[in-house]
Design a protein around this motif. Sequence first.
Motif, PDB file in Angstrom:
ATOM      1  N   ALA A 130       0.859  -1.184   0.000  1.00  0.00           N
ATOM      2  CA  ALA A 130       0.000   0.000   0.000  1.00  0.00           C
ATOM      3  C   ALA A 130       0.896   1.234   0.000  1.00  0.00           C
ATOM      4  O   ALA A 130       2.059   1.168   0.403  1.00  0.00           O
ATOM      5  N   PHE A 131       0.341   2.340  -0.472  1.00  0.00           N
ATOM      6  CA  PHE A 131       1.097   3.588  -0.427  1.00  0.00           C
ATOM      7  C   PHE A 131       0.130   4.763  -0.393  1.00  0.00           C
ATOM      8  O   PHE A 131      -1.038   4.644  -0.794  1.00  0.00           O
ATOM      9  N   ALA A 132       0.631   5.893   0.121  1.00  0.00           N
ATOM     10  CA  ALA A 132      -0.163   7.109   0.181  1.00  0.00           C
ATOM     11  C   ALA A 132       0.724   8.276  -0.217  1.00  0.00           C
ATOM     12  O   ALA A 132       1.895   8.355   0.187  1.00  0.00           O
ATOM     13  N   GLU A 133       0.167   9.163  -1.019  1.00  0.00           N
ATOM     14  CA  GLU A 133       0.886  10.350  -1.452  1.00  0.00           C
ATOM     15  C   GLU A 133       0.782  11.422  -0.370  1.00  0.00           C
ATOM     16  O   GLU A 133      -0.317  11.746   0.091  1.00  0.00           O
ATOM     17  N   LEU A 134       1.915  11.978   0.059  1.00  0.00           N
ATOM     18  CA  LEU A 134       1.936  12.985   1.109  1.00  0.00           C
ATOM     19  C   LEU A 134       1.851  14.386   0.512  1.00  0.00           C
ATOM     20  O   LEU A 134       2.094  14.592  -0.676  1.00  0.00           O
ATOM     21  N   ASP A 135       1.520  15.358   1.369  1.00  0.00           N
ATOM     22  CA  ASP A 135       1.420  16.735   0.898  1.00  0.00           C
ATOM     23  C   ASP A 135       2.790  17.359   0.648  1.00  0.00           C
ATOM     24  O   ASP A 135       2.925  18.269  -0.161  1.00  0.00           O
ATOM     25  N   GLU A 136       3.809  16.868   1.335  1.00  0.00           N
ATOM     26  CA  GLU A 136       5.145  17.456   1.205  1.00  0.00           C
ATOM     27  C   GLU A 136       5.828  17.002  -0.080  1.00  0.00           C
ATOM     28  O   GLU A 136       5.584  15.898  -0.571  1.00  0.00           O
ATOM     29  N   PRO A 137       6.694  17.846  -0.642  1.00  0.00           N
ATOM     30  CA  PRO A 137       7.363  17.482  -1.896  1.00  0.00           C
ATOM     31  C   PRO A 137       8.441  16.424  -1.682  1.00  0.00           C
ATOM     32  O   PRO A 137       8.974  16.280  -0.583  1.00  0.00           O
ATOM     33  N   SER A 138       8.735  15.682  -2.737  1.00  0.00           N
ATOM     34  CA  SER A 138       9.858  14.743  -2.706  1.00  0.00           C
ATOM     35  C   SER A 138      11.156  15.541  -2.709  1.00  0.00           C
ATOM     36  O   SER A 138      11.376  16.370  -3.587  1.00  0.00           O
ATOM     37  N   ALA A 139      12.017  15.294  -1.717  1.00  0.00           N
ATOM     38  CA  ALA A 139      13.248  16.089  -1.587  1.00  0.00           C
ATOM     39  C   ALA A 139      14.415  15.188  -1.216  1.00  0.00           C
ATOM     40  O   ALA A 139      14.889  15.199  -0.075  1.00  0.00           O
ATOM     41  N   PRO A 140      14.896  14.352  -2.164  1.00  0.00           N
ATOM     42  CA  PRO A 140      16.063  13.513  -1.861  1.00  0.00           C
ATOM     43  C   PRO A 140      17.274  14.388  -1.520  1.00  0.00           C
ATOM     44  O   PRO A 140      17.513  15.397  -2.192  1.00  0.00           O
ATOM     45  N   PRO A 141      18.044  14.045  -0.500  1.00  0.00           N
ATOM     46  CA  PRO A 141      19.231  14.832  -0.143  1.00  0.00           C
ATOM     47  C   PRO A 141      20.338  14.661  -1.180  1.00  0.00           C
ATOM     48  O   PRO A 141      20.252  13.815  -2.080  1.00  0.00           O
ATOM     49  N   VAL A 142      21.391  15.443  -1.040  1.00  0.00           N
ATOM     50  CA  VAL A 142      22.485  15.411  -2.024  1.00  0.00           C
ATOM     51  C   VAL A 142      23.170  14.045  -2.048  1.00  0.00           C
ATOM     52  O   VAL A 142      23.743  13.654  -3.064  1.00  0.00           O
ATOM     53  N   GLU A 143      23.126  13.299  -0.939  1.00  0.00           N
ATOM     54  CA  GLU A 143      23.789  11.987  -0.906  1.00  0.00           C
ATOM     55  C   GLU A 143      22.934  10.882  -1.510  1.00  0.00           C
ATOM     56  O   GLU A 143      23.348   9.707  -1.530  1.00  0.00           O
ATOM     57  N   ALA A 144      21.759  11.215  -2.025  1.00  0.00           N
ATOM     58  CA  ALA A 144      20.888  10.224  -2.664  1.00  0.00           C
ATOM     59  C   ALA A 144      21.394   9.944  -4.080  1.00  0.00           C
ATOM     60  O   ALA A 144      20.986  10.594  -5.039  1.00  0.00           O
ATOM     61  N   VAL A 145      22.274   8.975  -4.206  1.00  0.00           N
ATOM     62  CA  VAL A 145      22.894   8.644  -5.489  1.00  0.00           C
ATOM     63  C   VAL A 145      22.160   7.467  -6.124  1.00  0.00           C
ATOM     64  O   VAL A 145      21.938   6.440  -5.463  1.00  0.00           O
ATOM     65  N   PRO A 146      21.762   7.562  -7.397  1.00  0.00           N
ATOM     66  CA  PRO A 146      21.089   6.440  -8.057  1.00  0.00           C
ATOM     67  C   PRO A 146      21.980   5.200  -8.107  1.00  0.00           C
ATOM     68  O   PRO A 146      23.210   5.296  -8.195  1.00  0.00           O
TER      69      PRO A 146
END
Length: 329
Positions: free
Chosen positions: A209-225
């Motif tokens: 299950a999942f729910a969309e939140l009101d806050e924006p997606s904000a991956p930090p700078v260390e979020a490397v693919p």
Amino acid sequence: MSTARTPSGDRLGRLLNLVPYLLARPGILISEAAADLGVTGKQLREDLELLWVCGLPGYGPGDLIDMAIDGDHVTISHDAGMSKPLRLNPDEALALVVALRMLAETPGIGTRDAIERALAKIENAAGDLADAPVTVRMPANQKRLAEVRAAVESGHALRLTYYTSARDETTDRVVDPMRMLMVGGFNYLEAWCRRAEATRLFRIDRIDAFAELDEPSAPPVEAVPHDVTGGVFRPGPELPLVTLRVGRGGRWITEYYPVEQVVKDAPEWLVTMRVTDLGWAQRFLTGQGRDVTVIGPPELLERIRAQAATALDQYAAPQALAADAPAGR
């Protein structure tokens, strides 16, 4: 010096152009050909080695491209028909149409425009054949895939209920989506997991299950693919090392899973492999029967012994109840 990997599409295009190029220039210097094609001499020699084992179906000596390399000079001696215009038979054209339609529906593909242009050209050339009643659908869970994709495109953070098979547990976590992709036939959401404080790949079919939140997606700078060119699972020295002895019926493990070493002592092989979690290894290996024997580590052996003892106790319990039951029942 650049160490970037050459995209496979670039190499394929170069190989397709290489045969007619060399046919028109017999005996050309490899260094001159490399300069014309914009690659190094080493790369061109690697291309020639690959080209040497390519050809027509059947792949016998008379079907493969052949060439003569005399020192620094190269000459194509058999082109295997690659000098002729490509002509597809109906089955080949339809197979290409289906494959391109599948690619166009794959999430995370960054060259969708090029795929659609190629598809339009082949459909135009195929004529009525392209209208054959063939429906392309991606693997199961299409509704969930479409819902997650729409949520990712909205640019919001998500709250997931996710099943982790390696630990056989379901957890709740908040993630910052980064991209959708397909690896090994499975669809994934790549996101920054706030619970793990790291970039994680979530298989779409394991999102309960999942729910969309009101806050924006904000991956930090260390979020490397992740680099998924070699697959999702990338075993490293920090992961537990498991040693197995496998019989003929268990050798498929060495083909399906990444292994570190295989010692082929017939009739059994000694196999070492890294696993993400000993719990996963326990569940996987207890289902393999006599074809697989666990050698180590000791903790895994103890887990499996305890599980086997519990199972034997369960088998013994009904017999004890039957012995205590009144006669005639």
